[in-house]
Design a protein around this motif. Structure first.
Motif, PDB file in Angstrom:
ATOM      1  N   PHE A  63     -11.332 -11.319 -16.801  1.00 14.19           N
ATOM      2  CA  PHE A  63     -11.412 -10.219 -17.763  1.00 14.19           C
ATOM      3  C   PHE A  63     -11.758 -10.642 -19.187  1.00 14.19           C
ATOM      4  CE2 PHE A  63      -8.170  -7.766 -14.959  1.00 14.19           C
ATOM      5  CZ  PHE A  63      -9.177  -7.462 -14.071  1.00 14.19           C
ATOM      6  N   ASN A  77     -12.074   6.470  -5.902  1.00 16.62           N
ATOM      7  CA  ASN A  77     -10.689   6.214  -5.522  1.00 16.62           C
ATOM      8  C   ASN A  77     -10.006   5.562  -6.716  1.00 16.62           C
ATOM      9  OD1 ASN A  77      -8.272   5.367  -4.467  1.00 16.62           O
ATOM     10  ND2 ASN A  77      -9.159   4.501  -2.595  1.00 16.62           N
ATOM     11  N   LEU A  78      -9.589   6.413  -7.668  1.00 14.61           N
ATOM     12  CA  LEU A  78      -9.086   5.875  -8.938  1.00 14.61           C
ATOM     13  C   LEU A  78      -7.772   5.123  -8.777  1.00 14.61           C
ATOM     14  CD1 LEU A  78     -10.022   8.591 -11.533  1.00 14.61           C
ATOM     15  CD2 LEU A  78     -10.827   6.238 -11.417  1.00 14.61           C
ATOM     16  N   LYS A  79      -7.010   5.515  -7.761  1.00 15.24           N
ATOM     17  CA  LYS A  79      -5.735   4.835  -7.565  1.00 15.24           C
ATOM     18  C   LYS A  79      -5.971   3.359  -7.232  1.00 15.24           C
ATOM     19  CE  LYS A  79      -1.510   5.426  -5.052  1.00 15.24           C
ATOM     20  NZ  LYS A  79      -1.016   5.920  -3.775  1.00 15.24           N
ATOM     21  N   LEU A  80      -6.921   3.150  -6.343  1.00 19.50           N
ATOM     22  CA  LEU A  80      -7.267   1.789  -5.964  1.00 19.50           C
ATOM     23  C   LEU A  80      -7.858   1.040  -7.157  1.00 19.50           C
ATOM     24  CD1 LEU A  80      -7.451  -0.088  -3.472  1.00 19.50           C
ATOM     25  CD2 LEU A  80      -9.774   0.717  -3.165  1.00 19.50           C
ATOM     26  N   HIS A  81      -8.668   1.759  -7.907  1.00 18.00           N
ATOM     27  CA  HIS A  81      -9.280   1.175  -9.082  1.00 18.00           C
ATOM     28  C   HIS A  81      -8.216   0.639 -10.044  1.00 18.00           C
ATOM     29  CE1 HIS A  81     -11.990   0.655 -12.449  1.00 18.00           C
ATOM     30  NE2 HIS A  81     -11.229   1.445 -13.175  1.00 18.00           N
ATOM     31  N   GLN A 133      -5.196  -0.154  -9.325  1.00 17.34           N
ATOM     32  CA  GLN A 133      -4.481  -1.266  -8.728  1.00 17.34           C
ATOM     33  C   GLN A 133      -5.180  -2.589  -9.019  1.00 17.34           C
ATOM     34  OE1 GLN A 133      -4.047  -1.239  -4.384  1.00 17.34           O
ATOM     35  NE2 GLN A 133      -2.622   0.437  -4.708  1.00 17.34           N
ATOM     36  N   HIS A 134      -6.496  -2.565  -8.962  1.00 18.89           N
ATOM     37  CA  HIS A 134      -7.270  -3.785  -9.199  1.00 18.89           C
ATOM     38  C   HIS A 134      -7.333  -4.127 -10.685  1.00 18.89           C
ATOM     39  CE1 HIS A 134      -8.566  -4.473  -5.187  1.00 18.89           C
ATOM     40  NE2 HIS A 134      -9.230  -3.351  -5.087  1.00 18.89           N
ATOM     41  N   VAL A 135      -7.508  -3.114 -11.506  1.00 16.91           N
ATOM     42  CA  VAL A 135      -7.607  -3.337 -12.946  1.00 16.91           C
ATOM     43  C   VAL A 135      -6.488  -2.542 -13.620  1.00 16.91           C
ATOM     44  CG1 VAL A 135      -9.161  -3.402 -14.920  1.00 16.91           C
ATOM     45  CG2 VAL A 135     -10.103  -3.250 -12.626  1.00 16.91           C
TER      46      VAL A 135
END
Ligand code: SF4
Lengths: 421, 257
Positions: free
Chosen positions: B133, B235-239, B241-243
Motif C-alpha cells: 500500500f 462485492n464491497l464487503k469483500l473489498h 476485507q482486503h483493503v
C-alpha cells in the motif's frame, strides 16, 4: 503536456475496460532478481497492491494494446460487430505507463493483451516489442504477462518467452463443438499450437540451463489459460476435465475460471442482465485447488453420476458426505494425505496438526486453538477425547446440521480470491 | 539470594537482547522488562538500567538462532508489534526455549508459543500490507516519497524489499506515528527524521512539493482503478476485507474526487 495526458487517459479508460474480463491477476511464481541495480525485482511472491470493488486483486496494469479486432467471437466485448469506442496505444505509451506506475509502487508489472488487428503475427510482434523494450531499454525486472495471440507463429512465441514471465492463451470455451459455434473464425489448433510451443520451449530452456548456466530464462512463471463459465450450458465436469487436460498436456501453471458476464444480445448466449455465476465460479476454484494441492483425482469429485458440483456445500465436504465409509479419521494418527481430505481442514491446519501432535495427543481444545473449522470437521474426526460427534449419522443428516450452523457466512461471500474450506 | 527485578532498556531490539543476556547471567527473577520511555516502577521490585551492548545482544541472537531458525524471526517480529508487555512474554518464551530439548516453536497447542506466533503473524501481515500500500509521490527534487502510519513498527522490516525493488530511484518512506523514516540515496538506506509541514497521504489538495506530472499519474492510476471494476460482480464487503478502511488514506485510487 496535459493534452497528451488527456488523450492517454481516454485510451487507458477504453483499453483497461476491455481487458478486465480476463481474471488472471497472478504476478507470482517468477524469479527475476534485480542484480543490475535496475528497476524492479520479482522474487517469487506477487503482491496485491489494491483490490477492485468486486474484491479481485489488482497487481498488474492490465490493458489491451488495442481493441480493434478482425474477429467476431460472440462472448467478447471487443468483437468486430460490437458497437464500442476503439483505441490503440503506441508501444512507447505502454512502456511509459508501466514504468511510471511501477515506480510509484502501484503495480507488480504489466499484463498486456490485444484484439487481433491485421493478423495474429502482426499483433504478436507488437506485444513482444513492448516487452523487449521494457527489458532491454528500461532495465525492467518487474513482472510481464503477455497474451499469446491464437495463431501466432512459433518464431514469435519463442521470442515472447525470452522477455515475458508468463504467457497465456485463453481457450475461453471448454468444449470444441461450442467453440465452433461461438468463435467461428478460430480453430482449436490456433489455441493449442502456441501452448505446445511454449511448453516445449520451457522444457528445452530448462534442460539447457542445467548444462549452460548462462542460458536465459524462458517464461519462468509458465503459462496459464482461462475458461468462461456459464456461457454455453457446459457441465462442471466438462470444465474440470478440460482443465485437467490442459494442466497435464501443456503443463499449465494455472487455469482460471471466469463467470460469464453477458456482453451481447445474442441468441447463442445468456441475455444481458443475467446474473454472473459467481458461486459456481468459486466452487470450480475450490475444485481446482483440491486437484492441485489436496491429492484428489478429478473423477472422485466429478463423474457421470455427479456431473455438477454442489452449490450448497464446498466440494470437499460434498465428497466426504458421499463417502462416509472413509470416516471418522483419527487426527493423532492419520497421514498427511488422509488429513487433507477432512472437511474444514486447510493445508495450513494439516501442517500445524502434524507439528503439534509430536508434543502431545491433540484434543478438541487444541484443534480449536490451531484454527480448525470444527463446525464442519467435527463430524469426520476422532481425537484425544471420548466425545465424538459422529454417532453413526447419515451424510444427509450431517449436511443439514452443518448448513444450519453456517448460514449467511457460507453462502454470501464468494470470490475467486480463494476463500477456501 | 534471588531478588525480583525490573530491567529498563532503551527500546531498541539490541537493548532488549542485552536485557535478556543480563537476566540469564544474573539469574535474577525478572518481574518485568520495560522501555525507558514507558517505565513504571513496580512498588516492590528493584530496577536495573540496561545499557545496550552489541556483543551481548549478538550472543543472545546467536544462541536463539542455534536453537531454532524460525524462532528468531518470530521473536523479532513479535518484538516489533510493540504489544504492551511483549518484552516479558518474549523473555518467558526464550526461557522456555532454552529449557526444552526439542524445538518448541512449532508447538501450537502451547498458549505462550501460540501468542508469540500470532503476534509475529500480525506484524508479518502489516509488513506485507505496507509493501503493497505504500504509494510514492515524486517530489520536485526527484525523491519518491511516501507517508505511512502502520499499526506496528515495520519500517525495519520493509527496507530490504524497497531497496532491491527500487534500486535506481531515490525514495523515502516516513512513519508519521513513530516520527522516523528510511531514505535510500541510490547507495544505501539511512534512518532519517523530518520536520514535516504537512502529511502527504492521499490528499486532494495539491502540494507545491510535487511535480505536475505526479498529479497526472495519480489521475491516470485513479482512472485505471475505476475501469477495472465489473459492476455486475460488485462485492464491497469483500473489498473492505482486503483493503480495510483504515488503509484507504494511503491510496490515491481511493481519493474522493
Ligand atoms: S479474437 Fe480475441 S479480441 Fe477478437 S473478438 Fe475474439 S476473443 Fe475478442
Amino acid at each position: 503536456m496535459s493534452l497528451s495526458f488527456d488523450r492517454i487517459k481516454e485510451k487507458l479508460n477504453i483499453l483497461a475496460d476491455a481487458a478486465k474480463y480476463d481474471v488472471s491477476c497472478s504476478s507470482s511464481g517468477s524469479v527475476r532478481k534485480n542484480n543490475t541495480n535496475g528497476l524492479g525485482d520479482s522474487s517469487g511472491m506477487g503482491i496485491c497492491h489494491s483490490y477492485t470493488e468486486d474484491g479481485r486483486c489488482v497487481s498488474l496494469l492490465k490493458i489491451l494494446l488495442t481493441n480493434h479486432c478482425i474477429f467476431d467471437c460472440a462472448y467478447c466485448v471487443t468483437r468486430k460487430s460490437n458497437d464500442v469506442q476503439r483505441a490503440a496505444f503506441k508501444i512507447q505509451e505502454v512502456v511509459d505507463l508501466t514504468i511510471n506506475f511501477y515506480r510509484r509502487n502501484y503495480i507488480e508489472g504489466l499484463f498486456l493483451s490485444s484484439g487481433i488487428f491485421k493478423s495474429p503475427d502482426y499483433t504478436m510482434e507488437r506485444l513482444v516489442a513492448v516487452a523487449k523494450k521494457l527489458r532491454l531499454e528500461e532495465n525492467f525486472n518487474g513482472y510481464i504477462h503477455l497474451k499469446s495471440i491464437p495463431g501466432a507463429s512459433d518464431e514469435l512465441m519463442r521470442e515472447a518467452g525470452l522477455y515475458a514471465d508468463r504467457l497465456s492463451v485463453n481457450i475461453e470455451v471448454p468444449t470444441i463443438s461450442e467453440l465452433k459455434l461461438l468463435a467461428p473464425d478460430k480453430k482449436h489448433e490456433d489455441f493449442t499450437k502456441p501452448m505446445l510451443k511454449v511448453k516445449n520451449e520451457i522444457i528445452q530452456y530448462k534442460s539447457e540451463k542445467k548444462i549452460i548456466k548462462s542460458t536465459p530464462k524462458y517464461a519462468p512463471a509458465g503459462q496459464s489459460t482461462q475458461m468462461i463459465v456459464g456461457a454455453t450450458g457446459e457441465s462442471d465436469k466438462d470444465i474440470m476435465y478440460s482443465a485437467t487436460y490442459y494442466y497435464k498436456t501443456y503443463h499449465m501453471k494455472r487455469v482460471y475460471y471466469s463467470g460469464y458476464v453477458p456482453v451481447a444480445d445474442d441468441s447463442r448466449l445468456p441475455a444481458i442482465g443475467t446474473q454472473v455465476p459467481m458461486l459456481r465460479e468459486n466452487r470450480l476454484y475450490q475444485t481446482d485447488w483440491l486437484l492441485r494441492f489436496y491429492g484428489f483425482g478429478v473423477q472422485e469429485l466429478l463423474n457421470n453420476d455427479h456431473p455438477n458440483l454442489d452449490m450448497d456445500v464446498d466440494p470437499k465436504l460434498g465428497w466426504a458426505l458421499r463417502n462416509m465409509q472413509y470416516f471418522p479419521i483419527d487426527i493423532n494418527k492419520a497421514d498427511k494425505s488422509v488429513l487433507a481430505r477432512i472437511p474444514g481442514l486447510g493445508m495450513k491446519s494439516v501442517h500445524k496438526i502434524i507439528s503439534a501432535r509430536r508434543f502431545r495427543k491433540l484434543n478438541w481444545e487444541h484443534l480449536k486453538k490451531i484454527g480448525v473449522a470444527l463446525n464442519r470437521a467435527k463430524y469426520f474426526i476422532v481425537c484425544d477425547s471420548s466425545k465424538w460427534e459422529h454417532r453413526d449419522m447419515e451424510g444427509a443428516k450431517i449436511k443439514g446440521l452443518i448448513l444450519q450452523n453456517s448460514t449467511g457466512k457460507f453462502r454470501k461471500e464468494y470470490s475467486n480470491q480463494l476463500q477456501l474450506f | 539470594m534471588n531478588s525480583t527485578k525490573t530491567l529498563i532498556y532503551d527500546g531498541s531490539f539490541n537493548g532488549f537482547l542485552t536485557a535478556i543476556f543480563v537476566a540469564f547471567e544474573e539469574k535474577a527473577v525478572v518481574s518485568d522488562i520495560q522501555k525507558h520511555s514507558v517505565c513504571q516502577n513496580g512498588l516492590f521490585s528493584e530496577t536495573e538500567t540496561i545499557f545496550t551492548q552489541m556483543d551481548k545482544a549478538k550472543r543472545v541472537w546467536n544462541g536463539i538462532h542455534k536453537k531454532s531458525h524460525s524462532a528468531i524471526k518470530d521473536i523479532y517480529f513479535a518484538f516489533l508489534s510493540e504489544h504492551k508487555g511483549i518484552e516479558i512474554l518474549l523473555y518467558r518464551f526464550i526461557r522456555k526455549m532454552f529449557a526444552s530439548d526439542t524445538s518448541i516453536a512449532s508447538d501450537y497447542s502451547d498458549g505462550l508459543v501460540l501468542k508469540i506466533s500470532q503476534l509475529a503473524r500480525s506484524v508479518g501481515r502489516e509488513k506485507h500490507r505496507m509493501e503493497a500500500f505504500v504509494r510514492f509521490q515524486l517530489t520536485k527534487d526527484e525523491i519518491y516519497f511516501a507517508n505511512i502510519e502502520p499499526d506496528f513498527n515495520v519500517l525495519p522490516l520493509i527496507s530490504k524489499h524497497f531497496r532491491s525493488r527500487y534500486a535506481d530511484q531515490q525514495w523515502l518512506i516516513y512513519d508519521i506515528k513513530r516520527k522516523y523514516g528510511i531514505f535510500y540515496d541510490l547507495n544505501r538506506v539511512e534512518i532519517v527524521s523530518l520536520d514535516l509541514d504537512d502529511i502527504h497521504t492521499n490528499s486532494i489538495n495539491k502540494s507545491a512539493h510535487f511535480t505536475d506530472e505526479e498529479y497526472n499519474y495519480q489521475d491516470l492510476w485513479n482512472n485505471y482503478f475505476k475501469s477495472t471494476n465489473i459492476k455486475s460482480r460488485i462485492n464491497l464487503k469483500l473489498h473492505k476485507q482486503h483493503v480495510p478502511k483504515r488503509y484507504w488514506k494511503y491510496l490515491s485510487e481511493k481519493k474522493a474526487v
